[in-house]
Design a protein around this motif. Structure first.
Motif, PDB file in Angstrom:
ATOM      1  N   PRO A 124       4.860  32.165  72.290  1.00 35.78           N
ATOM      2  CA  PRO A 124       3.808  32.216  70.906  1.00 35.78           C
ATOM      3  C   PRO A 124       2.686  33.257  70.859  1.00 35.78           C
ATOM      4  CG  PRO A 124       4.138  29.983  71.774  1.00 35.78           C
ATOM      5  CD  PRO A 124       4.610  30.814  72.619  1.00 35.78           C
ATOM      6  N   ASP A 125       2.207  33.953  72.148  1.00 32.14           N
ATOM      7  CA  ASP A 125       1.354  34.856  72.336  1.00 32.14           C
ATOM      8  C   ASP A 125       2.045  36.294  72.395  1.00 32.14           C
ATOM      9  OD1 ASP A 125      -0.637  32.914  72.162  1.00 32.14           O
ATOM     10  OD2 ASP A 125      -0.516  32.716  74.401  1.00 32.14           O
ATOM     11  N   GLY A 126       3.181  36.375  72.344  1.00 34.07           N
ATOM     12  CA  GLY A 126       3.837  37.651  72.555  1.00 34.07           C
ATOM     13  C   GLY A 126       5.026  37.694  73.713  1.00 34.07           C
ATOM     14  N   TYR A 127       5.223  38.802  74.382  1.00 34.04           N
ATOM     15  CA  TYR A 127       6.450  38.640  75.282  1.00 34.04           C
ATOM     16  C   TYR A 127       5.966  38.649  76.742  1.00 34.04           C
ATOM     17  CZ  TYR A 127       9.693  39.412  71.360  1.00 34.04           C
ATOM     18  OH  TYR A 127      10.339  39.327  70.184  1.00 34.04           O
ATOM     19  N   THR A 168       0.566  38.114  81.922  1.00 29.81           N
ATOM     20  CA  THR A 168       0.171  38.971  81.066  1.00 29.81           C
ATOM     21  C   THR A 168       1.297  39.037  79.795  1.00 29.81           C
ATOM     22  OG1 THR A 168      -1.082  40.289  82.530  1.00 29.81           O
ATOM     23  CG2 THR A 168      -0.468  41.400  80.330  1.00 29.81           C
ATOM     24  N   THR A 169       0.812  38.845  78.452  1.00 29.62           N
ATOM     25  CA  THR A 169       1.851  38.955  77.305  1.00 29.62           C
ATOM     26  C   THR A 169       1.524  40.298  76.698  1.00 29.62           C
ATOM     27  OG1 THR A 169       0.129  37.621  75.754  1.00 29.62           O
ATOM     28  CG2 THR A 169       1.871  36.393  76.927  1.00 29.62           C
ATOM     29  N   PHE A 170       2.726  41.001  76.024  1.00 28.87           N
ATOM     30  CA  PHE A 170       2.528  42.081  75.350  1.00 28.87           C
ATOM     31  C   PHE A 170       3.209  41.714  73.805  1.00 28.87           C
ATOM     32  CE2 PHE A 170       2.800  43.030  79.922  1.00 28.87           C
ATOM     33  CZ  PHE A 170       2.060  44.331  80.160  1.00 28.87           C
ATOM     34  N   ILE A 171       2.364  42.542  73.010  1.00 25.16           N
ATOM     35  CA  ILE A 171       3.138  42.446  71.602  1.00 25.16           C
ATOM     36  C   ILE A 171       3.620  43.766  71.452  1.00 25.16           C
ATOM     37  CG2 ILE A 171       2.289  42.001  69.421  1.00 25.16           C
ATOM     38  CD1 ILE A 171      -0.336  41.005  70.473  1.00 25.16           C
ATOM     39  N   ILE A 214       6.252  43.003  65.823  1.00 25.62           N
ATOM     40  CA  ILE A 214       7.841  43.008  65.688  1.00 25.62           C
ATOM     41  C   ILE A 214       8.439  42.108  66.713  1.00 25.62           C
ATOM     42  CG2 ILE A 214       8.264  44.994  64.183  1.00 25.62           C
ATOM     43  CD1 ILE A 214       9.231  46.290  66.957  1.00 25.62           C
ATOM     44  N   THR A 215       9.314  41.413  66.275  1.00 24.78           N
ATOM     45  CA  THR A 215      10.148  40.234  67.313  1.00 24.78           C
ATOM     46  C   THR A 215      11.607  40.902  67.263  1.00 24.78           C
ATOM     47  OG1 THR A 215      10.513  38.743  65.839  1.00 24.78           O
ATOM     48  CG2 THR A 215       8.759  38.384  66.784  1.00 24.78           C
ATOM     49  N   LEU A 216      12.309  40.019  67.935  1.00 25.37           N
ATOM     50  CA  LEU A 216      13.912  40.561  67.975  1.00 25.37           C
ATOM     51  C   LEU A 216      14.351  40.371  66.540  1.00 25.37           C
ATOM     52  CD1 LEU A 216      16.528  40.901  69.515  1.00 25.37           C
ATOM     53  CD2 LEU A 216      16.602  38.496  69.709  1.00 25.37           C
TER      54      LEU A 216
END
Length: 187
Positions: free
Chosen positions: A78-81, A115-118, A127-129
């Protein structure tokens, strides 16, 4: 933190004019650096030499030999990748995380603070997949605290690191999808 397999994928990150990888690949192992420690503007002891092979960096194509592109699993949350290394070698299945020098490094996946990355496109939109329709896409990586990943040079150290930068210094990577995850359909 749980991941959403349907929005997760494996891809490579590269650049046109630079190689992206671990310092040991870009500069040779061990990638040693002597660091002077400061705290609040005061010198806090004699310089320490440390192995920085596990930190990520960049090096121009002319200066580096043939290096495999950095292959990562992008686990959607939910916070990124959360980025996990998929290149065979010392850092296989380790996650990319913040380092105390504002750089990023490979750490064991059982770390307490992942660590999450957007992923953001050229206009700064997340953006997402679902938005990655082509095989190759220009993206930047943004951290939760609104810093971007860019090339940073630390005074007196011989390397160019990947680390936290302002938006104007961000790197635009070429993200190339290697594998899209297909949801499992139960019958």
């Amino acid at each position: 933190m749980t991941s959403n397999i349907e929005k997760s994928f494996i891809a490579t990150l590269r650049m046109f004019d630079h190689r992206v990888g671990f310092l040991e690949q870009l500069y040779g192992k061990p990638a040693m650096a002597t660091i002077s420690l400061f705290s609040g503007g005061f010198y806090t002891g004699r310089p320490q030499t440390r192995d920085q092979s596990h930190l990520l960096g960049i090096r121009s194509n002319e200066q580096s030999g043939r290096i495999k592109p950095l292959k990562l699993h992008f686990a959607h949350t939910p916070d990124g990748y959360i980025l996990t290394v998929k290149n065979q070698g010392n850092y296989f299945n380790q996650v990319i995380s913040n380092h105390w020098l504002d750089t990023v490094e490979a750490v064991k996946p059982d770390t307490d603070n992942l660590t999450t990355f957007i992923l953001v496109d050229r206009s700064g939109t997340a953006i997402t997949l679902d938005n990655l329709t082509g095989v190759h896409t220009a993206v930047s990586l943004k951290l939760k605290n609104h810093a971007y990943l860019g090339g940073i040079k630390i005074t007196s150290l011989p390397y160019v690191y990947l680390g936290k930068t302002e938006e104007r210094s961000k790197i635009t990577f070429i993200l190339s999808i290697v594998e899209r995850h297909v949801p499992v359909i139960k019958t």
